[in-house]
Design a protein around this motif. Sequence first.
Motif, PDB file in Angstrom:
ATOM      1  N   TYR A   1       2.322   1.640  -3.448  1.00 52.18           N
ATOM      2  CA  TYR A   1       1.252   2.100  -4.345  1.00 52.18           C
ATOM      3  C   TYR A   1       1.070   3.623  -4.193  1.00 52.18           C
ATOM      4  O   TYR A   1       0.901   4.352  -5.177  1.00 52.18           O
ATOM      5  CB  TYR A   1      -0.048   1.366  -3.998  1.00 52.18           C
ATOM      6  CG  TYR A   1      -1.191   1.584  -4.963  1.00 52.18           C
ATOM      7  CD1 TYR A   1      -1.480   0.656  -5.955  1.00 52.18           C
ATOM      8  CD2 TYR A   1      -2.006   2.718  -4.880  1.00 52.18           C
ATOM      9  CE1 TYR A   1      -2.541   0.841  -6.828  1.00 52.18           C
ATOM     10  CE2 TYR A   1      -3.064   2.925  -5.757  1.00 52.18           C
ATOM     11  CZ  TYR A   1      -3.332   1.972  -6.721  1.00 52.18           C
ATOM     12  OH  TYR A   1      -4.370   2.169  -7.593  1.00 52.18           O
TER      13      TYR A   1
ATOM     14  N   ASN B   1     -12.728   6.799 -12.112  1.00 56.69           N
ATOM     15  CA  ASN B   1     -11.663   6.457 -11.152  1.00 56.69           C
ATOM     16  C   ASN B   1     -12.043   6.925  -9.744  1.00 56.69           C
ATOM     17  O   ASN B   1     -12.758   7.919  -9.576  1.00 56.69           O
ATOM     18  CB  ASN B   1     -10.346   7.153 -11.508  1.00 56.69           C
ATOM     19  CG  ASN B   1      -9.648   6.590 -12.725  1.00 56.69           C
ATOM     20  OD1 ASN B   1      -8.668   7.137 -13.187  1.00 56.69           O
ATOM     21  ND2 ASN B   1     -10.137   5.482 -13.259  1.00 56.69           N
TER      22      ASN B   1
ATOM     23  N   GLU C   1       0.838  -1.205   0.000  1.00 61.96           N
ATOM     24  CA  GLU C   1       0.000   0.000   0.000  1.00 61.96           C
ATOM     25  C   GLU C   1       0.875   1.259   0.000  1.00 61.96           C
ATOM     26  O   GLU C   1       0.550   2.268  -0.644  1.00 61.96           O
ATOM     27  CB  GLU C   1      -0.925   0.036   1.240  1.00 61.96           C
ATOM     28  CG  GLU C   1      -1.928  -1.097   1.291  1.00 61.96           C
ATOM     29  CD  GLU C   1      -1.370  -2.330   2.001  1.00 61.96           C
ATOM     30  OE1 GLU C   1      -0.598  -3.068   1.349  1.00 61.96           O
ATOM     31  OE2 GLU C   1      -1.679  -2.545   3.164  1.00 61.96           O
TER      32      GLU C   1
ATOM     33  N   HIS D   1     -10.028   1.937 -10.866  1.00 59.12           N
ATOM     34  CA  HIS D   1      -8.646   2.359 -10.629  1.00 59.12           C
ATOM     35  C   HIS D   1      -8.653   3.395  -9.500  1.00 59.12           C
ATOM     36  O   HIS D   1      -9.593   4.185  -9.382  1.00 59.12           O
ATOM     37  CB  HIS D   1      -8.070   2.962 -11.916  1.00 59.12           C
ATOM     38  CG  HIS D   1      -6.658   3.423 -11.765  1.00 59.12           C
ATOM     39  ND1 HIS D   1      -5.634   2.587 -11.391  1.00 59.12           N
ATOM     40  CD2 HIS D   1      -6.092   4.647 -11.907  1.00 59.12           C
ATOM     41  CE1 HIS D   1      -4.505   3.277 -11.323  1.00 59.12           C
ATOM     42  NE2 HIS D   1      -4.758   4.530 -11.638  1.00 59.12           N
ATOM     43  N   LEU D   2      -7.629   3.366  -8.691  1.00 54.83           N
ATOM     44  CA  LEU D   2      -7.534   4.289  -7.556  1.00 54.83           C
ATOM     45  C   LEU D   2      -6.279   5.140  -7.697  1.00 54.83           C
ATOM     46  O   LEU D   2      -5.180   4.602  -7.886  1.00 54.83           O
ATOM     47  CB  LEU D   2      -7.459   3.482  -6.252  1.00 54.83           C
ATOM     48  CG  LEU D   2      -7.129   4.267  -4.974  1.00 54.83           C
ATOM     49  CD1 LEU D   2      -8.285   5.197  -4.582  1.00 54.83           C
ATOM     50  CD2 LEU D   2      -6.813   3.307  -3.822  1.00 54.83           C
TER      51      LEU D   2
ATOM     52  N   ARG E   1      -5.822  -2.248  -3.500  1.00 53.54           N
ATOM     53  CA  ARG E   1      -6.921  -1.267  -3.431  1.00 53.54           C
ATOM     54  C   ARG E   1      -7.908  -1.649  -2.319  1.00 53.54           C
ATOM     55  O   ARG E   1      -8.413  -0.782  -1.606  1.00 53.54           O
ATOM     56  CB  ARG E   1      -7.638  -1.190  -4.786  1.00 53.54           C
ATOM     57  CG  ARG E   1      -6.801  -0.536  -5.871  1.00 53.54           C
ATOM     58  CD  ARG E   1      -7.653  -0.144  -7.066  1.00 53.54           C
ATOM     59  NE  ARG E   1      -8.156  -1.291  -7.785  1.00 53.54           N
ATOM     60  CZ  ARG E   1      -7.629  -1.765  -8.905  1.00 53.54           C
ATOM     61  NH1 ARG E   1      -6.573  -1.174  -9.442  1.00 53.54           N
ATOM     62  NH2 ARG E   1      -8.139  -2.802  -9.517  1.00 53.54           N
TER      63      ARG E   1
ATOM     64  N   SER F   1       1.745   6.395  -7.057  1.00 58.36           N
ATOM     65  CA  SER F   1       0.709   7.349  -7.463  1.00 58.36           C
ATOM     66  C   SER F   1       1.254   8.775  -7.436  1.00 58.36           C
ATOM     67  O   SER F   1       0.889   9.610  -8.275  1.00 58.36           O
ATOM     68  CB  SER F   1      -0.499   7.211  -6.523  1.00 58.36           C
ATOM     69  OG  SER F   1      -1.643   7.773  -7.090  1.00 58.36           O
TER      70      SER F   1
END
Lengths: 116, 286
Positions: B147, B218, B144, B199-200, B188, B151
Motif C-alpha cells: 500500500y 483524506n 501495508e 482514504h489514506l 488502513r 501510494s
Amino acid sequence: MSAQESKREIIASRVREARRMAGLSQGQVAKMLGLQRPSVTEMESGNRSVSAEELAKLADIFDVSVAWLLGEGVRQLDPHDDRLQLAARELQKLKPDDLNRLLTILASMRDQGQQP
Amino acid sequence: MTTTTTDLAREALERSLEVRDEHDYDYRSPLCVYELCDKARVSVRFVDDVSMEGVYAALSKPSIILSSLRPLTRRAFTCAHELGHHVFKHGSTIDELKDEAERGMFNPEEFLVDAFAGYLLMPAQAVKRAFASRKFRMEEATPEEIYTVASSFGVGYETLIGHLAYGLRYIQRDRAETLCRTKLPKIRERILSEPTKEHLVIADRHHALGTLDAEVGNLVLLPERAETDSDLIEPVKDIGRGRVFRATRPGLARVEAEGFAVIVRVSRMQYAGLAKYRHLEETDSE
C-alpha cells in the motif's frame, strides 16, 4: 427582447456553464482576468457585456472554443458524425443521458474535428 | 501475422519508455500523469455527471475526460490509459465503438493501453527502487508495505499488485491473489491502528515524487515530526509510523521533516473541472 440582449443572454449562460465545467469559482475567474468578482457575476447574469478580448481570455481559461461561448455551432455533437474520433471502452454501457452529456461537453471544446 | 499479448506488452513497454524520454522523465522515478498530459498538450477534464471511467477524444486539441466519481488512484491510472490511446493514435467513431463492443471480442487496443499505463506509471526500475529503498522484499511484502509503495506511485493497491504479477512478473499469481484478499479498510486499520472510512495517502521518507495528491477529507500519513505552515492540512495524531494529517481545503501545502519535503496538493472531494485547476485555492471573495 432585442437580438443584442438575446445574444448577451446566450453568452452569459455559456460563460456560466463553461466556468462550472472548468471547475472554477467566479472569484477565481475574476482573479485570472484581473477583475473584481462582481464583474464576473454581472457577466454571467447578462448585465455586463463581454468584450472580444475577454471572450478570448475566457475561452483560453475554460479550454472551450470562442464560437461555443458565443452560442454558435451545435450545442451537442452528432453521435454519428464520422469526424468525431473517440476511444472509450465502456461506450456501449453508457446510458443515453450520459452519452448526451458527453457529447455536450465535447461540443464545447475548441475546434472540434479530426486531429491534424 | 497474429499479434500476441506478449507482442502488445512489449510494444506498450517500449512506447512508455519513449514517452518518458520525450518528456524528460527518467525510468527510476514515479511521475504525475496530469503533468505529463500537460507537457504532451493533452487536455484533461474531470466530470461528475457522466457514469464512466474515461474517454479519449482525438479533437484538434486532444482531450481526456475522466469521471471524478472514481477513486483518486483509479483516476490517475485511467488517465494514463487514455493517454495511451493518444500516444498510439487510436480513435473510432461512436458507431464503430458500439459495433466492436457488441461483438464482445478481445480488444487489442485496450490491452495495449492498459499495459502502457502500467509501464508508464510504474517502470521496472522505479518499482525495484521503491521497494529496495524501503528495504521491502517484493516477494514477501506485507499488504501495508505494498500500500505504501502504491501510494508513492499514486496508484491503487490492487493496480500495483496486478502490475507486479502480470506486467513485470516480479511476484507469482497466487501471491497476488493472496494479497488482493486483504481489503483496503483492513490495511488502513493496520497502518493507523484504528479503523477509518477515509482514504489514506502516504508519503514516507523514501517518497520519490516531490508531490502527493489528496482530496479534502483524506488522511495523509507523513514522516514523524512533519510540520507545515499551511492550514490546508491539519495534524490529527502521531502514530509509530509517522504523523497523520487530514486534508481540509484545496490548495498546496509544503510539508517538511528532517531530510524530507513534499508538496501536498489538495483538491475538492470528487473535483469536477480541468485537471490544471484542481488544486487552486478558493479566493477570499468566495
